[in-house]
Design an enzyme around this catalytic site. Structure first.
Site, PDB file in Angstrom:
ATOM      1  N   PRO A   1       0.790  -1.241   0.000  1.00 17.39           N
ATOM      2  CA  PRO A   1       0.000   0.000   0.000  1.00 17.39           C
ATOM      3  C   PRO A   1       0.818   1.286   0.000  1.00 17.39           C
ATOM      4  O   PRO A   1       0.828   2.041   0.966  1.00 17.39           O
ATOM      5  CB  PRO A   1      -0.821  -0.141   1.291  1.00 17.39           C
ATOM      6  CG  PRO A   1       0.068  -0.919   2.210  1.00 17.39           C
ATOM      7  CD  PRO A   1       0.798  -1.893   1.323  1.00 17.39           C
ATOM      8  N   CYS A   2       1.479   1.557  -1.112  1.00 19.58           N
ATOM      9  CA  CYS A   2       2.268   2.789  -1.212  1.00 19.58           C
ATOM     10  C   CYS A   2       1.368   4.028  -1.223  1.00 19.58           C
ATOM     11  O   CYS A   2       1.860   5.150  -1.054  1.00 19.58           O
ATOM     12  CB  CYS A   2       3.165   2.762  -2.442  1.00 19.58           C
ATOM     13  SG  CYS A   2       2.304   2.521  -4.009  1.00 19.58           S
ATOM     14  N   HIS A   3       0.051   3.823  -1.377  1.00 19.44           N
ATOM     15  CA  HIS A   3      -0.859   4.973  -1.317  1.00 19.44           C
ATOM     16  C   HIS A   3      -0.919   5.563   0.092  1.00 19.44           C
ATOM     17  O   HIS A   3      -1.402   6.687   0.269  1.00 19.44           O
ATOM     18  CB  HIS A   3      -2.269   4.569  -1.781  1.00 19.44           C
ATOM     19  CG  HIS A   3      -2.918   3.523  -0.938  1.00 19.44           C
ATOM     20  ND1 HIS A   3      -2.727   2.171  -1.133  1.00 19.44           N
ATOM     21  CD2 HIS A   3      -3.768   3.625   0.129  1.00 19.44           C
ATOM     22  CE1 HIS A   3      -3.424   1.484  -0.248  1.00 19.44           C
ATOM     23  NE2 HIS A   3      -4.064   2.337   0.541  1.00 19.44           N
TER      24      HIS A   3
END
Length: 309
Positions: free
Chosen positions: A266-268
């Protein structure tokens, strides 16, 4: 007491600096024999102390870091060197058989296959519509290699083909193995459920190994991102400090940009220090929507817990 804490902090900072200096040394000498004893002498530490301290600071063992640096060099050399043997030697590996055992895990294929753009590798994919656009999941026989969000089927297939231009890329429903198709459908359903049913407060778990390639630093960043609770965010600087590389905020941003597994890694959940969104390879609107979705789900989950309490 304050003086004692200050001294302890200074010792810890000096220790981190020594480990980071050792990382730089490994990166520039990975093509040479690097024993734990030799690295210990350079860091002024016993092999046992170095092993424990290095992993605590960097997140991997010295041997794993050396191997990651060599694999990075191998990946670049496979498409440039006159032969696979030359690339293996230039990267610092002493045994071809060991390379085939180790590199296939990180490259998702044997060195020869990677050199040939994925020739002989089978990649299966499936797509489904979500509120965030078209979702594509792709996997080799070693694990999940791509999760992408986009606007069109052709666009996503073209992106997948860029990394492995000679691989056999087919939609999952064209595969003859019914068991694989069923398991793949379950993974896709879990991803879609995570998006559609606003289950952001629940950690996403997929019973599937990940077939991803990256440097030791990138892998360290990605592992940390998977530990960030849904509904929460961290700045690039906070991630850098958390993995023991406080001056590497830009490198953290670069590692986020290299992530090919949307949602799963989850780089968001990583934003700029000033609260700005920063970058997102699948579009800033999708990043905002994912963060808002997860925060809303977290709030709902907390409210339910309080009601039950």
């Amino acid at each position: 007491m304050a003086r004692q804490r200050s001294a302890t902090t200074a010792v810890a900072a000096a220790l981190r600096d020594r480990m980071h200096d050792l990382c730089r040394y490994i990166e520039t000498h990975a093509d040479e024999p690097l024993s734990l004893a030799e690295l210990g002498r350079r860091a002024d530490a016993s092999p046992f102390h170095l092993q424990r301290t290095f992993k605590a600071v960097v997140g991997v063992t010295p041997r794993e870091y050396v191997e990651a640096c060599r694999l990075k060099a191998l990946k670049g050399g496979l498409r440039k060197a006159p032969s696979v043997t030359h690339a293996i030697h230039d990267a610092g590996f002493g045994s071809s058989s060991r390379v085939y055992e180790r590199a296939s895990k990180h490259l998702g294929m044997t060195p020869k296959q990677y050199r040939r753009g994925g020739e002989g590798v089978s990649i299966s994919y499936a797509t489904t519509r979500t509120a965030l656009g078209l979702l594509m999941m792709a996997a080799t026989d070693r694990g999940l290699c791509s999760v992408q969000l986009g606007d069109g089927h052709s666009e996503l297939v073209a992106q997948l083909a860029l990394e492995f231009p000679n691989a056999s890329i087919k939609q999952m429903h064209h595969r003859t193995d019914k068991k694989s198709r069923g398991q793949f459908s379950a993974w896709m359903h879990a991803l879609k459920e995570h998006l559609v049913e606003l289950r952001g407060s629940v950690s996403l778990r997929l019973d599937l190994p990940l077939d991803i390639q990256g440097t030791a630093f990138q892998m360290n960043v990605w592992r940390y991102l998977m530990q960030i609770p849904a509904g929460e965010v961290r700045s690039y600087s906070e991630v850098a400090r958390a993995i023991g590389r406080p001056s590497a905020a830009r490198a953290v941003a670069s590692a986020c940009a290299r992530n090919r597994l949307a949602i799963v890694i989850p780089c968001h959940r990583v934003i700029r220090g000033d609260g700005g969104m920063g970058g997102y390879r699948w579009g800033l609107e999708r990043k905002r929507a994912l963060i808002a979705q997860e925060r809303a789900a977290q709030t709902t989950s907390q409210a339910r817990s309080q009601t039950r309490g």
